[in-house]
Structure formats: structure tokens, C-alpha cells
Design an enzyme around this catalytic site. Sequence first.
Site, PDB file in Angstrom:
ATOM      1  N   THR A  97       0.737  -1.383   0.262  1.00 19.82           N
ATOM      2  CA  THR A  97      -0.326   0.069   0.316  1.00 19.82           C
ATOM      3  C   THR A  97       0.158   1.218   0.086  1.00 19.82           C
ATOM      4  O   THR A  97       2.022   1.177   0.702  1.00 19.82           O
ATOM      5  CB  THR A  97      -0.991   0.044   1.139  1.00 19.82           C
ATOM      6  N   ASN A 122       1.430  -9.723  10.908  1.00 18.49           N
ATOM      7  CA  ASN A 122       2.171  -8.455  10.600  1.00 18.49           C
ATOM      8  C   ASN A 122       1.352  -7.446  11.015  1.00 18.49           C
ATOM      9  O   ASN A 122       0.119  -6.853  11.112  1.00 18.49           O
ATOM     10  CB  ASN A 122       2.598  -8.357   9.235  1.00 18.49           C
ATOM     11  N   PHE A 126       1.360   0.516   6.955  1.00 13.04           N
ATOM     12  CA  PHE A 126       1.658   0.908   5.515  1.00 13.04           C
ATOM     13  C   PHE A 126       3.000   1.498   5.966  1.00 13.04           C
ATOM     14  O   PHE A 126       3.311   2.783   5.729  1.00 13.04           O
ATOM     15  CB  PHE A 126       0.800   2.232   5.828  1.00 13.04           C
ATOM     16  N   SER A 186      -6.823  -3.049   6.259  1.00 10.62           N
ATOM     17  CA  SER A 186      -5.863  -3.419   7.402  1.00 10.62           C
ATOM     18  C   SER A 186      -6.056  -3.155   8.919  1.00 10.62           C
ATOM     19  O   SER A 186      -6.283  -2.056   8.784  1.00 10.62           O
ATOM     20  CB  SER A 186      -4.123  -2.393   6.726  1.00 10.62           C
ATOM     21  N   ASN A 188      -3.681  -2.811  10.629  1.00 11.36           N
ATOM     22  CA  ASN A 188      -2.551  -2.536  11.588  1.00 11.36           C
ATOM     23  C   ASN A 188      -1.881  -0.969  11.540  1.00 11.36           C
ATOM     24  O   ASN A 188      -1.078  -0.005  11.895  1.00 11.36           O
ATOM     25  CB  ASN A 188      -1.545  -2.497  11.018  1.00 11.36           C
ATOM     26  N   THR A 189      -3.431  -0.112  10.055  1.00 10.80           N
ATOM     27  CA  THR A 189      -3.196   1.480  10.679  1.00 10.80           C
ATOM     28  C   THR A 189      -5.062   2.099  11.581  1.00 10.80           C
ATOM     29  O   THR A 189      -5.802   1.719  11.884  1.00 10.80           O
ATOM     30  CB  THR A 189      -3.302   2.526   9.620  1.00 10.80           C
ATOM     31  N   LYS A 224     -10.961  -4.011  -1.450  1.00 12.59           N
ATOM     32  CA  LYS A 224     -10.089  -4.675  -0.447  1.00 12.59           C
ATOM     33  C   LYS A 224     -10.778  -4.802   1.042  1.00 12.59           C
ATOM     34  O   LYS A 224     -10.548  -3.554   1.751  1.00 12.59           O
ATOM     35  CB  LYS A 224      -8.246  -4.629  -0.306  1.00 12.59           C
TER      36      LYS A 224
END
Length: 349
Positions: A97, A122, A126, A186, A188-189, A224
Site C-alpha cells: 500500500t 504482520n 503502511f 488493514s 495495522n493503521t 480490498k
Amino acid sequence: MASKSLMYSLLRNILFLLPAEKAHYFTLNILRLILCIPGMKSLFKKIFNPKNQSDESVELFGIRFPNRIGLAAGFDKDARYIHELSTLGFGFLEIGTLTPLPQDGNPIPRLFRLPEDQALINRMGFNNGGVFAAVERLKKRPKNRIIGGNIGKNKITPNDEAVEDYKKAFDALFPYVDYFTVNVSSPNTPGLRELQSKKPLLDILNQLQLLNKQKEKRKAILLKIAPDLSLPQLDDILEIVSESKIDGLIVSNTTIERTGLKTAENQLEAIGNGGLSGAPLMQKSTEIVRYLSEKSNGKVPIIAAGGIMNGEDALAKIKAGASLVQIYTGFIYRGPGFVKELRKAISNS
């Protein structure tokens, strides 16, 4: 093929002695060095990308994909290795990304292997050098290769301003990629998955579609999605696709679930937060592909990702309703011959 698989298994055991992120870039840089040796590119083409008797190509989104196997976003975030990865037989590569501004992502370590589960966790966040640095590399992209651009927002950008980040990344990449993937899934943000709610997501997609219509020739926009959505949320996704008139879905991103893993609980606790990918995601993501395909009567094109570790897995995604598939974790565990294996399984089905 068996001897090559054994050779990669031995190499993988050595690479797995290194921290996961370090091993990732070490391997890609070794691939680059090998391909600098005269004659190696031709040899790789002969080994990994032989001509098949059957026509493997698929037309989707107005694009002719040479085969159904793609590399998922996250593997080559900054388009640094598109030339090298193009020698391994993929039908398409997805970079990103990418965000408008460069950002470091989350603190290292942020990529972890779960060998007992054939999985990864993971929390990269980003990490990328920014869309404009990637554009400079894409100006020299390989010819006759299909490359998708996966775009997201910067961590420092508030959600109510996120649409501007997506528009900036879209505009910058537009001349250099063949399709777009909007990443709001995601884990993770912080707060990113809140953008999967109907109102903010429709705003982002509608704004991108307006930009798309202003171009001389529009390009496909895909969304996505996370594998952790409820059935009502998946129904909302189909409504969003219909209302925004985007071109399709990528199913799916990584999951925050940890149920049924063989890895010890104390090890998982030590790793902490992050998105899980690999074999444990296979069934869950495939069920979502099937649900969305059946619910839409097959009218929404789907690229399936998540848990593909062998040819049977790839075929299961296609039988569930996917037109194309993407790999990431399986590629790490199975090695460069994995693409050829999947292509053969699909061609022989």
C-alpha cells in the site's frame, strides 16, 4: 519439481534463522543479484514461466491477464522489485500500500512467522517511501506486465480527511498502473477499518470515481475488504459496490482472529497485535468469496487472497467464485516455483 522444492525447503530453513523482515529484503536483493548474471533472466523465464499448451489468459476489468496468479500487495510495497518479480511467472503484480507522504510504519519487529501454522503475523503499518518515489520507479516499469496500485491514507491523516489522501495517491499513480485497489481494511493503521462503514467508504469511492471519469480512459477500481466483517457488513459492501459502480473486490486482507492456531498461546501473546495471513485464513476467506459471489449472482468480480498454500487452495477460490487469485504468505513458505505450481493446477483442472 520435487528436488527444487527440497532445495527451497533447505534454503527457507536458513532464511528463517533471520528476522522475518530482514530475510524478506535479503531474499529479494539476492534475486536481484542473480538476475544481473548474464543469461539468468532467460533461464528464469524457461524455468518459472514456460509457455503452456493451454491458454491461461483471463479478461477482467477490460484487462487481459496472462494467467490467474497475482502477487498480493505488501510484498513489494514501493515497486522496488517489479523487474525481478516479473521473471517468476506471475500474471500480475500489486504494489503498495502506497500513501501520499512517506511513513516509517510501526516499530520493528513487526513481521513474525508462525511455522507450525504456515502463517505470518504482520503489523507493518503502511511503511512506504510515498507514492511519488514509487512513481519514479514505475516510469521504468517492465513492458507488457500488469501492475496494480494499492492505495491508502497516511497514519497522521484524520479519517474525516482520508478521502484527500486516496485522491492524491490515485492521481499520482494513474498513468503508471493498470488498476487500483483501495485499502481500508488493514488492521495495522489505527482507525483505518472504521472507513469500511458505508458512509465514509462510499464517499471515498465516489470521489475516486469522479476523478476516474475525468481521465481520458478510466481504470478499474477495486476494494480490498477484511475477512472479519459480519454478514450484514458484507451485504453493505455489495450495496456499496453497486452504488459506487466500482469494478470489483479483493477478498481478503489479513485477520485479527487467532482461534485454532497451533502456535503456543504465550508465543502469540509475545508477538502481540497484527494481521494474520497464511493457511489459517484459507477457509474463512474462501467462505466470504463464496457468499459474495452467490449473493451478487456472480456479477461482482472477485480477486481472492488469503491462505493459498497449494494448487487445491487456488482451485477452491476459483470454484467459490473468484476470477483471479493473489498469493503472499504461501509464496514465502513455498518459494519461487509456487507460481508455476498454481498455474499448472488451474490449467489442468
